[in-house]
Design an enzyme around this catalytic site. Structure first.
Site, mmCIF file in Angstrom:
data_model
loop_
_atom_site.group_PDB
_atom_site.id
_atom_site.type_symbol
_atom_site.label_atom_id
_atom_site.label_comp_id
_atom_site.label_asym_id
_atom_site.label_seq_id
_atom_site.Cartn_x
_atom_site.Cartn_y
_atom_site.Cartn_z
ATOM 1 N N HIS A 125 0.819 -1.229 0.000
ATOM 2 C CA HIS A 125 0.000 0.000 0.000
ATOM 3 C C HIS A 125 0.848 1.272 0.000
ATOM 4 O O HIS A 125 0.326 2.355 -0.279
ATOM 5 C CB HIS A 125 -0.926 0.039 1.221
ATOM 6 C CG HIS A 125 -1.961 -1.044 1.245
ATOM 7 N ND1 HIS A 125 -2.828 -1.267 0.192
ATOM 8 C CD2 HIS A 125 -2.260 -1.984 2.188
ATOM 9 C CE1 HIS A 125 -3.612 -2.297 0.493
ATOM 10 N NE2 HIS A 125 -3.286 -2.752 1.686
ATOM 11 N N ASP A 162 -2.451 -10.745 -2.224
ATOM 12 C CA ASP A 162 -3.014 -10.226 -0.967
ATOM 13 C C ASP A 162 -4.489 -9.891 -1.222
ATOM 14 O O ASP A 162 -4.859 -9.512 -2.329
ATOM 15 C CB ASP A 162 -2.249 -8.966 -0.560
ATOM 16 C CG ASP A 162 -2.620 -8.464 0.830
ATOM 17 O OD1 ASP A 162 -1.857 -8.726 1.776
ATOM 18 O OD2 ASP A 162 -3.669 -7.794 0.955
#
Ligand SMILES: [Zn+2]
Length: 308
Positions: A125, A162
């Site tokens: 992220h 993920d």
């Protein structure tokens, strides 16, 4: 050739507030699972710190500087909605990035078959100029750039399974046709990006899943969207952003994978890597927040990597 496992007790020194899902106990769980006798054949190494110039391959100097200056003397400090720093966090993040780069060095040199880096904090992220979603430095992006700059990889494919979309990795490589970013993730879900229409310059492939999806849908998305894109891209190295929060036990999302699904995906990526890039795979731990689901999934993943 053996599989390299990078573990380091330093990764337990990045602290978060009580109740935060991205906690040191995650790695205590994976380290315990990987201490089993069936993993005796692994080559093991600790993680060196990444030099600053390597971190700057994926991040702005001002951001890195800001992070170093934000470290608290004691306790934890919040730097973003979901992200915290403790006194050692900057040093720990450098070691997570350095572990990823060491894995690239060893795999690209042909010294080992493939590698798994059991590090935290995770990275996918983190954007060029900001932390996000538990992530400080984008380990996959730094490793990919390092492979290109120093280890002769012209083209690097990043597969991200993920359960959350890797907005940071996508943003960093949005305009770079030498990097393929291909992701399966739950949508809608944090961070909100990852629609199939987000395609970069043709080098981004997003194959979202819906809450409630199971192994069948995951395998279909991989087989129909992700794997053909990797085959066509013909990378010199494959990096896996290996999050295990799509496991059915995980509290942060609603995809219901089992550890066998991660083993299947690992072996399928290995099959592509064998045909396209001499089997070269560097796998980096991202998320996974149920300790049992995480440990079982990592064990299945690493056991599959060891079949190389
Ligand atoms: Zn995640």
């Amino acid at each position: 050739m053996a599989t390299l496992l990078i573990q380091d007790p330093v990764f337990l020194q990045h602290h978060v507030p009580s109740g935060h899902p991205e906690r040191p106990q995650r790695l205590e769980a994976t380290d315990a699972a990987l201490a089993d006798a069936r993993f005796a054949g692994l080559t093991r190494a600790h993680a060196p710190a990444a030099p600053l110039d390597r971190v700057l391959l994926a991040h702005d100097a001002a951001y890195v500087d800001e992070l170093a200056k934000a470290l608290p003397e004691t306790g934890v400090v919040q730097i973003e909605a979901d992200s915290y720093l403790s006194p050692e966090s900057y040093a720990v993040a450098l070691r997570a990035a350095g572990g990823a780069c060491l894995a690239v060095d060893e795999v690209m040199a042909g010294k080992i078959a493939n590698a798994f880096v059991a590090a935290r904090p995770p990275g996918h992220h983190a954007e060029r100029d900001r932390p996000m979603g538990f992530c400080l430095f984008n380990n996959a992006a730094i490793a990919a750039r390092h492979a290109q700059n120093k280890r002769g990889a012209a083209r690097v494919a990043i597969i991200d399974w993920d359960v959350h979309h890797g907005n940071g990795t996508q943003a960093i490589f949005w305009e770079d046709p030498s990097i393929l970013y291909a992701s399966t993730h739950q949508m809608p879900l944090y961070p909100g990006t990852g629609a199939p229409s987000e395609a970069g310059f043709g080098n981004i492939v997003n194959a979202p899943l819906a809450a409630g999806d199971e192994g069948e849908e995951f395998r279909e998305a991989m087989t129909a969207r992700v794997f053909p894109a990797i085959e066509k891209f013909a990378p010199d190295l494959i990096i896996i952003s290996a999050g295990f929060d799509a496991h059915w036990r995980d509290p942060l999302a609603g995809i219901n994978l089992k550890e066998e699904d991660f083993a299947w995906a690992t072996e399928a990526v290995m099959d592509i890597a064998d045909r396209r890039c001499g089997g070269r795979i560097v796998s980096l731990l991202e998320g996974g927040y149920d300790l049992t689901g995480l440990a079982d999934s990592v064990a299945a993943h690493v056991a599959a990597l060891m079949k190389a």
